[in-house]
Design an enzyme around this catalytic site. Sequence first.
Site, PDB file in Angstrom:
ATOM      1  N   ASN A  98       0.863  -1.183   0.000  1.00 28.26           N
ATOM      2  CA  ASN A  98       0.000   0.000   0.000  1.00 28.26           C
ATOM      3  C   ASN A  98       0.900   1.234   0.000  1.00 28.26           C
ATOM      4  O   ASN A  98       1.551   1.547   1.003  1.00 28.26           O
ATOM      5  CB  ASN A  98      -0.901  -0.033   1.246  1.00 28.26           C
ATOM      6  CG  ASN A  98      -1.951   1.056   1.239  1.00 28.26           C
ATOM      7  OD1 ASN A  98      -1.907   1.963   0.418  1.00 28.26           O
ATOM      8  ND2 ASN A  98      -2.892   0.959   2.163  1.00 28.26           N
ATOM      9  N   GLU A 123      -2.108   0.317  -4.677  1.00 26.13           N
ATOM     10  CA  GLU A 123      -1.611  -0.917  -4.093  1.00 26.13           C
ATOM     11  C   GLU A 123      -1.001  -1.796  -5.175  1.00 26.13           C
ATOM     12  O   GLU A 123      -1.601  -1.965  -6.241  1.00 26.13           O
ATOM     13  CB  GLU A 123      -2.745  -1.680  -3.396  1.00 26.13           C
ATOM     14  CG  GLU A 123      -3.394  -0.903  -2.264  1.00 26.13           C
ATOM     15  CD  GLU A 123      -4.515  -1.676  -1.607  1.00 26.13           C
ATOM     16  OE1 GLU A 123      -4.251  -2.762  -1.062  1.00 26.13           O
ATOM     17  OE2 GLU A 123      -5.658  -1.201  -1.663  1.00 26.13           O
TER      18      GLU A 123
END
Length: 318
Positions: free
Chosen positions: A214, A260
């Site tokens: 992330n 992500e």
Amino acid sequence: MQRWRGLEDIPQDWGRSVVTIGSYDGVHRGHQLIIRHAVDRARELGVPAVVVTFDPHPSEVVRPGSHPPLLAPHHRRAELMAELGVDAVLILPFTTEFSKLSPAEFVVKVLVDKLHAKAVVEGPNFRFGHRAAGDVAFLAEQGETYDYDVEVVDLYVSGEAGGGEPFSSTLTRRLVAGGDVEGAAEILGRPHRVEGVVVRGAQRGRELGFPTANVETLPHTAIPADGVYAGWLHAQGEVMPAAISVGTNPQFDGTERTVEAYAIDRVGLDLYGLHVAVDFLAYVRGQEKFASLEDLLEAMARDVRRCRDLITAADPPA
């Protein structure tokens, strides 16, 4: 390559140089024409080539709140410029006071007194000084007084991207915002990249069998449209094929937009706290909310297969 922030960082004994000035966000193929010309001219004259740029983007100071999405942070621009042969990059803090310098004051303060310009290389529409009142004609006039030449290079390359529109940072941002990362790559001469630190998210990807990095992107980053992309994850000097998700994760009623990256076929990666980069190769599909968790998992598996195929057929980025 030397990197200076502010005029006070320039060495006191700095001699003559060839200079080019601009934001150069993205260092796209048009920018590269100008920068390469400046480097070639510097080599001919036996002096260093210097790029002058600004931070923050001038528009943010002149019109607060109008900072454009950035195609590359300053450290990345410097890397790209070094690859082109640039000897020094000067980042000028663009303040309200600095924005009020007249074109004549800018010439003396920056080009003459500090960089001792022997030649200045610019695009045809270059503007500078208070209210952008200075242009290449004025720059050339001043050159006759202060003993530097001005050379104008046409930076307007075109191709398929944007339907044949001349390449520019503005066009590149528009393509990125629309998810056309392949068109953006044509203009940039390489994949569009975003950077940031890997932070802990909801860790749903890990629970689903697709653990992702992330990425908390840098401020003002130009982020592609929501969707799934094939690309690469750069971490710790390694380049890894990746399936990249951009969006709010509507499957789980998310609201925060995230980037992500799932490193394909890699297990046990621990990237938390590391600065990483993500290169976007191709758009795969838009963001969706599926009827069930099983449908989501099937789609993710298809995404990874598609990304793997696209990446295998492509040349890896530098």
